[in-house]
Motif scaffolding. Structure first.
Motif, short mmCIF file in Angstrom:
data_model
loop_
_atom_site.label_atom_id
_atom_site.label_comp_id
_atom_site.label_asym_id
_atom_site.label_seq_id
_atom_site.Cartn_x
_atom_site.Cartn_y
_atom_site.Cartn_z
N SER A 17 -5.51 -5.69 -2.34
CA SER A 17 -3.95 -5.74 -2.22
C SER A 17 -3.47 -7.13 -1.47
O SER A 17 -4.31 -7.88 -1.10
N LEU A 26 0.92 -1.22 -0.11
CA LEU A 26 -0.03 0.03 -0.18
C LEU A 26 0.74 1.11 0.00
O LEU A 26 0.14 2.44 -0.33
N PRO A 52 -5.60 -0.72 -3.45
CA PRO A 52 -4.62 0.42 -3.72
C PRO A 52 -4.77 0.68 -5.36
O PRO A 52 -4.95 -0.32 -6.13
N THR A 62 -5.75 4.52 -1.72
CA THR A 62 -6.30 3.65 -1.53
C THR A 62 -7.77 3.46 -1.38
O THR A 62 -7.90 4.21 -0.08
#
Length: 355
Positions: A252, A52, A133, A57
């Motif tokens: 993610s 991240l 993200p 995000t």
């Protein structure tokens, strides 16, 4: 009346993060509480923060937990139990930094852009299970530094079918001078992320992904499809090329998925893709795996090297357009009509389509 559990304070790399209602059950089938979820993210801290770091995000928040019948809010129905947070929540601590991004509509938003692990823990305390993200970093939000290949099993197929396609993805990437890292989606699919130089637009990156998917489909016509409309895909693995469109994001690495088992999106080596199952990786097992194998997704951390270039895939797109007559493919429904895009009409409802 049961007494409310006191707030727990965690030291997250020198930053104090408060966990409110720490005994709230988030995953009833596994007996996992909110404190368990926050502690999971701290335990996989190097991995989740690397995935991240500096990236705008979207937060997928399940403040009531993942219970039977829980559902996600949508544009059409905002009464769901979970929702996507695309703007910085009110009351965020001052160490939570942001990045300004632009949606296809032209509107903008200041999204969370994690710079330290405490931001992840803070978001988890607010019910965030899955972090989505963007494939950009906050100092250059217009030029992706990742290509993301989403192998999405259609009805009648499953993870094993995606795993059979994955070696061909690796081979085709290598032919174009690229190397990617696979991971489970946490569900039935497989994601392959490729670090690239931030030298191209979202349109370029999407066009390169379309060219890649078309070539994969040409080689594996019985296993792979590029058809945008679900009614045309059949029992195949769909290469979801629109995951490279602006404002489309993928869970993610190390994110928790909203299913009863609390599976996570797990980075893999190429050699193990065909031997694992998504259920092998969950909140309880992933911290030890990270300790054992390290962060397999480390090559995708922002600004890490090497990063690859897209000229070869864009040349493939040129050849496909010149020699095979291929043009653009439909964008997602929330997009304005894009230059060069074909008619965005479901084939069965297209009155002008030859019968």
């Amino acid at each position: 009346m049961a007494q409310k559990a006191p707030t727990v304070e965690l030291d997250v790399r020198g930053r104090t993060v408060r966990v409110t209602s720490p005994d709230r059950v988030v995953f009833p089938a596994r007996g996992l509480t909110k404190l368990d979820v926050v502690q999971y993210f701290v335990a996989v801290g190097d991995g989740i923060l690397g995935a991240l770091l500096h990236r705008p995000t979207t937060l997928e928040r399940w403040p009531k937990g993942v219970f039977e019948g829980a559902r996600m809010s949508t544009r059409q129905d905002s009464t769901g139990d979970a929702f996507y947070q695309k703007r910085l929540p009110q009351g965020a601590p001052d160490y939570v930094e942001t990045a300004r991004i632009a949606f296809p509509s032209g509107r903008t938003a200041d999204e969370v852009a994690p710079t330290e692990l405490a931001v992840v823990a803070w978001a988890a305390n607010m019910g965030t299970l899955t972090f989505h993200p963007w494939p950009v970093v906050r100092d250059d939000v217009e030029q992706p530094d990742q290509i993301r290949i989403d192998l999405d099993p259609q009805p009648g197929t499953d993870f094993a079918d995606a795993a059979r396609v994955a070696p061909h993805v690796r081979e085709l990437l290598a032919e174009h001078g690229l190397e990617g890292v696979p991971k489970t989606s946490g569900g039935r699919g497989i994601h392959v992320f490729v670090p690239i130089e931030p030298a191209w637009t979202f349109t370029d990156a999407r066009r390169a992904t379309i060219a890649f998917g078309r070539e994969l489909e040409r080689r594996l016509p019985d296993q792979v499809t590029m058809k945008w409309w679900k009614e045309e895909r059949g029992q195949k693995i769909f290469v979801d090329y629109n995951q490279m469109a602006r404002d489309r994001t993928i869970a993610s690495a190390y994110s928790i998925r909203s299913n009863p088992r609390a599976t996570v999106s797990a980075p893999l080596t190429w050699d193990e893709v065909g031997d694992v199952h998504p259920d092998d990786f969950d909140v309880l097992t992933m911290p030890q795996r990270l300790a054992d194998v390290g962060d397999l997704f480390a090559p995708l951390v922002a600004h890490e090297q090497p990063r690859y270039r897209l000229e070869s895939l864009l040349e493939l797109a040129d050849r496909q357009e010149r020699d095979e007559g291929h043009g653009d493919l439909p964008y997602p429904p929330e997009y304005p009509k894009m230059p060069g895009e074909p008619k965005r009409v479901q084939p069965s409802k297209d009155r002008d389509r030859p019968r």
